[in-house]
Design a protein around this motif. Sequence first.
Motif, PDB file in Angstrom:
ATOM      1  N   ARG A  94       0.736  -1.188   0.052  1.00 37.09           N
ATOM      2  CA  ARG A  94       0.138  -0.116  -0.032  1.00 37.09           C
ATOM      3  C   ARG A  94       0.902   1.242   0.093  1.00 37.09           C
ATOM      4  N   LEU A  95       1.889   1.383   0.754  1.00 39.53           N
ATOM      5  CA  LEU A  95       2.694   2.330   0.845  1.00 39.53           C
ATOM      6  C   LEU A  95       3.544   2.709  -0.444  1.00 39.53           C
ATOM      7  N   GLN A  96       3.890   1.458  -1.098  1.00 39.78           N
ATOM      8  CA  GLN A  96       4.558   1.700  -2.389  1.00 39.78           C
ATOM      9  C   GLN A  96       3.777   2.294  -3.420  1.00 39.78           C
ATOM     10  N   GLU A  97       2.388   1.880  -3.553  1.00 37.74           N
ATOM     11  CA  GLU A  97       1.363   2.478  -4.284  1.00 37.74           C
ATOM     12  C   GLU A  97       1.278   3.890  -3.995  1.00 37.74           C
ATOM     13  N   ALA A  98       1.264   4.201  -2.707  1.00 40.06           N
ATOM     14  CA  ALA A  98       1.173   5.651  -2.425  1.00 40.06           C
ATOM     15  C   ALA A  98       2.414   6.721  -2.694  1.00 40.06           C
ATOM     16  N   GLY A  99       3.398   5.818  -3.223  1.00 36.78           N
ATOM     17  CA  GLY A  99       4.669   6.416  -3.735  1.00 36.78           C
ATOM     18  C   GLY A  99       5.839   6.646  -2.644  1.00 36.78           C
ATOM     19  N   LEU A 100       5.667   6.007  -1.660  1.00 40.03           N
ATOM     20  CA  LEU A 100       6.980   5.776  -0.803  1.00 40.03           C
ATOM     21  C   LEU A 100       8.082   5.007  -1.275  1.00 40.03           C
ATOM     22  N   ASP A 101       9.366   5.614  -1.040  1.00 43.17           N
ATOM     23  CA  ASP A 101      10.186   4.861  -1.681  1.00 43.17           C
ATOM     24  C   ASP A 101      10.688   3.643  -0.441  1.00 43.17           C
ATOM     25  N   GLU A 102      11.693   2.855  -0.863  1.00 40.58           N
ATOM     26  CA  GLU A 102      12.220   1.827   0.006  1.00 40.58           C
ATOM     27  C   GLU A 102      12.785   2.162   1.234  1.00 40.58           C
ATOM     28  N   THR A 103      13.606   3.261   1.077  1.00 45.02           N
ATOM     29  CA  THR A 103      14.311   3.901   2.201  1.00 45.02           C
ATOM     30  C   THR A 103      13.445   4.192   3.338  1.00 45.02           C
ATOM     31  N   ALA A 104      12.409   4.914   3.005  1.00 48.47           N
ATOM     32  CA  ALA A 104      11.214   5.445   3.888  1.00 48.47           C
ATOM     33  C   ALA A 104      10.700   4.292   4.421  1.00 48.47           C
ATOM     34  N   ILE A 105      10.322   3.266   3.801  1.00 52.91           N
ATOM     35  CA  ILE A 105       9.454   2.166   4.195  1.00 52.91           C
ATOM     36  C   ILE A 105      10.420   1.109   5.232  1.00 52.91           C
ATOM     37  N   ALA A 106      11.589   1.277   4.907  1.00 50.01           N
ATOM     38  CA  ALA A 106      12.574   0.213   5.767  1.00 50.01           C
ATOM     39  C   ALA A 106      12.734   0.945   7.152  1.00 50.01           C
ATOM     40  N   ARG A 107      12.364   2.229   7.185  1.00 49.18           N
ATOM     41  CA  ARG A 107      12.551   2.838   8.683  1.00 49.18           C
ATOM     42  C   ARG A 107      11.304   2.124   9.643  1.00 49.18           C
ATOM     43  N   ILE A 108      10.299   1.693   9.290  1.00 48.18           N
ATOM     44  CA  ILE A 108       9.278   1.113   9.806  1.00 48.18           C
ATOM     45  C   ILE A 108       9.920  -0.285  10.573  1.00 48.18           C
ATOM     46  N   ASP A 109       9.620  -0.155  11.929  1.00 44.94           N
ATOM     47  CA  ASP A 109       9.950  -1.421  12.976  1.00 44.94           C
ATOM     48  C   ASP A 109       8.763  -2.464  12.791  1.00 44.94           C
ATOM     49  N   ALA A 110       8.555  -3.171  12.063  1.00 48.97           N
ATOM     50  CA  ALA A 110       7.605  -4.311  11.819  1.00 48.97           C
ATOM     51  C   ALA A 110       7.902  -5.659  11.435  1.00 48.97           C
ATOM     52  N   PRO A 111       7.406  -6.751  12.129  1.00 51.41           N
ATOM     53  CA  PRO A 111       6.502  -6.549  13.193  1.00 51.41           C
ATOM     54  C   PRO A 111       7.366  -5.820  14.401  1.00 51.41           C
ATOM     55  N   ILE A 112       6.338  -4.978  15.304  1.00 49.97           N
ATOM     56  CA  ILE A 112       6.812  -4.240  15.979  1.00 49.97           C
ATOM     57  C   ILE A 112       7.588  -4.577  17.198  1.00 49.97           C
ATOM     58  N   GLY A 113       8.780  -3.897  17.866  1.00 47.36           N
ATOM     59  CA  GLY A 113       9.146  -4.462  18.943  1.00 47.36           C
ATOM     60  C   GLY A 113      10.467  -5.330  18.861  1.00 47.36           C
ATOM     61  N   LEU A 114      11.406  -5.380  19.788  1.00 48.66           N
ATOM     62  CA  LEU A 114      12.150  -6.327  19.925  1.00 48.66           C
ATOM     63  C   LEU A 114      11.576  -7.871  19.905  1.00 48.66           C
ATOM     64  N   ASP A 115      12.468  -8.868  19.459  1.00 45.93           N
ATOM     65  CA  ASP A 115      12.057 -10.165  19.166  1.00 45.93           C
ATOM     66  C   ASP A 115      12.397 -10.879  20.300  1.00 45.93           C
ATOM     67  N   ILE A 116      11.105 -10.700  21.412  1.00 46.19           N
ATOM     68  CA  ILE A 116      11.691 -11.337  22.732  1.00 46.19           C
ATOM     69  C   ILE A 116      10.613 -12.373  22.753  1.00 46.19           C
ATOM     70  N   GLY A 117       9.680 -12.796  21.917  1.00 51.09           N
ATOM     71  CA  GLY A 117       8.802 -13.711  21.832  1.00 51.09           C
ATOM     72  C   GLY A 117       7.512 -13.330  22.716  1.00 51.09           C
ATOM     73  N   ALA A 118       7.314 -11.841  22.844  1.00 54.31           N
ATOM     74  CA  ALA A 118       6.330 -11.608  23.238  1.00 54.31           C
ATOM     75  C   ALA A 118       4.904 -11.784  22.733  1.00 54.31           C
TER      76      ALA A 118
END
Length: 323
Positions: A278-302
């Motif tokens: 969706r974000l790519q279709e909205a015109g965001l580039d890979e660099t911007a999208i790569a800033r998103i922490d997702a799945p969110i949070g440190l991987d601690i098995g939460a």
Amino acid sequence: MADYEDAPRAALDWHRAGKGAALATVIETWGSAPRPRGSQLAISEDAELVGSVSGGCVEGAVVAEALDAMGDGRHRVLEYGVSDDEAFAVGLACGGRIKVLLEPVGGTLSPDLLGELLARKARNEPVGQVVDVATGAAHLLGPGDGLDARLRGDRSDFEPDGQTFVTLHAPPLRLAIVGGVHIAQALVPMARAAGYAVTIIDPRDAFASEARFPDTALVHDWPDETMVAFAPDARSAVVLLTHDPKLDDPALQIALASPAFYVGALGSTRTHAKRVDRLQEAGLDETAIARIDAPIGLDIGARSPGEIAVAILAAMTQALRKG
């Protein structure tokens, strides 16, 4: 850090009231020093104190030196050892050493400079108080003057020359949470304890309610409008928790165009892949999208809301302190 935030204000107020005043700043520490670099203590000629540079174990000696500095108007660099017994009395396991810069107001520390520092702080602007520890010469740094790295880490420290110390006065950390959901209920008190001013953004009154989020800033406008008004800066984190693209995506686009140090979005790997499309279709580039922490949070098995909140706050802290 709140215990010494009012030291510059107190020092200037005493000076303007006709009293002698001095400002002491921790500029170097070794071992288990009771206060970190940048900690400040204001001292009046009547030995009134605001703030702390040592938790009490050497402050009597600093006061005595401050009274001398008020008399001759010259700055001083003081060095103290903190014994194991003294350290234990203020909650540490062992002692250390601290170096303190002492500046008399009206002497080497200009009241005009101190007034400008306080004016910038009142406007929530980041400001660095820069002092040449050899000469006492001082000036201020503002946004764009090399404060960005320090803002991320709350760092008061020496410049590479080893002679110029910068005391950072940073605006509060801020956290915008989009979605007044159960994870947000766990995250808000944790973030507040970590020093964040928290804003909950959710147009659904039933979710972002005072009953669910007492003593928290609640905004019921649509997230894209609110995110523009929130204006994320280098001291801001943005967390998106609604799972609803109508709410998350517009706010996410604004956050990714900002200097926010952390942007995280809830959702599985599959959910995030759809979000990326969706974000790519909205015109965001890979660099911007790569800033998103997702799945969110440190991987601690939460799994539970509380555990996920811990993982999110840990990821925010890692981004703030380590970049």
